[in-house]
Design an enzyme around this catalytic site. Structure first.
Site: not given
Ligand code: GLA
Length: 386
Positions: A35-37, A68, A123, A126, A159, A171
């Site tokens: 949760h820093t990005d 798919s 998590g 994907s 996204e 991600d």
């Molecule tokens: C998800 C979001 C990322 C990031 C994380 C938490 O994966 O897609 O951008 O914020 O949560 O670090």
């Protein structure tokens, strides 16, 4: 991975009757920096050996055809008619097409079949694997000459705007920039990044999946973003130069604490501490001090649990059970939270015991079996054949 490649290739040939280009697009792990990005802070992700394989080919007209393999679902749509699908998976592909069109890139229709072993919604991103893979595919098929950072941004906007999740850049960045045996410290403000070796003879990266998929994750995600923005706005009144939590120190927070709602204060303080943990964790890596590194992962989890409050009972069970196994350096929830998975660093000799003990205690607490994956840090999105 060979099995997946063969299966996706065969599906493509069966559906579309010709030879595809094959692309592997990995799921990611994040060692620390959660949760820093979206707060312009630091993260330390890597690409993994869990991949989505995309078989792709360009068309001469505007038709796009998608299959798919995992869901056995098919969709076709005209490029000029792109609209959100009630199925989930097409939107990650359509969103990328949409962004390429909006950015004025000259593309035509495509045929895509895909499948893989990145746990869906588990998590490891994907969705970013699909978006990054699609962006990479379009760039290749239509010889657009875009660099990896441009592809990363296009995938993130897909996204944000088409799928409608306000995710940060981590991600997609990890998906496209991964290297075998290396993680990257990414500065999400400047987008400068540095690779750090992360390959230990006796240490494994273990991802444990709670199996819990919560919609809450995206609504609460947006609430957290909003709380961080609120914190920035309070401080901006006194220090106009502040544009994100990256500019904020704990001292500043304490100076103006009375202005803060206590919840907003906790959220912002977590982000500032987590950024610092990433920097210190990188120093631990340079010293090859995995004990210190693991400790920071544990502290990150505590912060996510108590200050940022995005963990869940299931994630906490997994972390607690992991830390009871001797030979575990550190363990934390990974990704957005509320469900999904944890990441643990485990000595090779302890992996079997880890699997047995963590599964047993998770089963006892929840009645469910966690999926436990030992992952390798591998290359980012790439062509498998030409
Ligand atoms: C998800 C979001 C990322 C990031 C994380 C938490 O994966 O897609 O951008 O914020 O949560 O670090």
């Amino acid at each position: 991975m060979d099995k997946i490649i063969q299966a996706v290739k065969a599906s493509f040939q069966e559906k579309f009757g010709r030879k595809p280009v094959l692309i592997a697009s990995p799921g990611r792990i994040n060692l620390i920096g959660e949760h820093t990005d979206y707060n312009e802070g630091f993260v330390l992700p890597g690409a993994t050996d869990r991949v989505v394989v995309l078989a792709v080919a360009a068309r001469q007209d505007e038709l796009c055809r998608f299959y798919s393999c995992d869901f056995d679902q098919y969709l076709e749509i005209e490029l000029r008619n792109l609209k959100k699908s009630p199925l989930r998976w097409p939107n990650y592909l359509l969103g990328v097409l949409d962004q390429f069109l909006k950015s004025g890139h000259r593309i035509k229709g495509v045929e895509v079949a895909f499948g893989g072993n990145v746990p869906i919604g588990g998590g490891m991103s994907s969705s970013a694997a699909l978006e990054g893979g699609m962006a990479f595919a379009l760039n290749y098929l239509f010889s657009l000459g875009l660099d990896l950072l441009s592809l990363t941004r296009l995938a993130q906007r897909a996204e944000n705007e088409f799928v409608g999740v306000r995710c940060g850049i981590m991600d997609m960045f990890a998906n496209l920039h991964g290297k075998p045996g290396r993680v990257m410290k990414l500065d999400c403000r400047s987008l400068d990044f540095e690779y750090f070796p992360f390959q230990w003879e006796n240490v494994r990266v273990v991802v444990s999946d709670t199996g819990v998929r919560r919609e809450l994750a995206s609504s609460e995600y947006n609430v957290r973003r909003h709380q961080c923005e609120q914190g920035v706005r309070i401080l901006q009144k006194y220090r106009p130069e502040i544009t994100s939590l990256r500019d904020v120190t704990l001292e500043m927070m304490l100076e103006y604490q009375s202005e803060f709602d206590p919840v907003v204060f906790k959220r912002c303080a977590y982000v500032i501490k987590e950024n610092r943990r990433v920097e210190l964790a990188c120093e631990d890596l340079l010293r090859q001090d995995l004990v210190a590194f693991g400790q920071r992962m544990n502290e990150s989890h505590q912060g996510l649990r108590d200050e940022y409050e995005v963990s869940s009972a299931e994630l906490n069970f997994l972390v607690e059970a992991a830390l009871e196994v001797s030979g575990v350096y550190g363990s934390r929830m990974m990704g957005a939270g509320f469900g999904g998975c944890t990441i643990s660093l485990v000595e090779d000799h302890a992996v079997e015991e880890f699997k047995a003990k963590v599964s047993a205690s998770y089963r006892k607490q929840t009645g469910k079996e966690p999926a436990i994956h030992v992952v390798r840090i591998e290359a980012g999105t790439r062509i498998l054949n030409v």
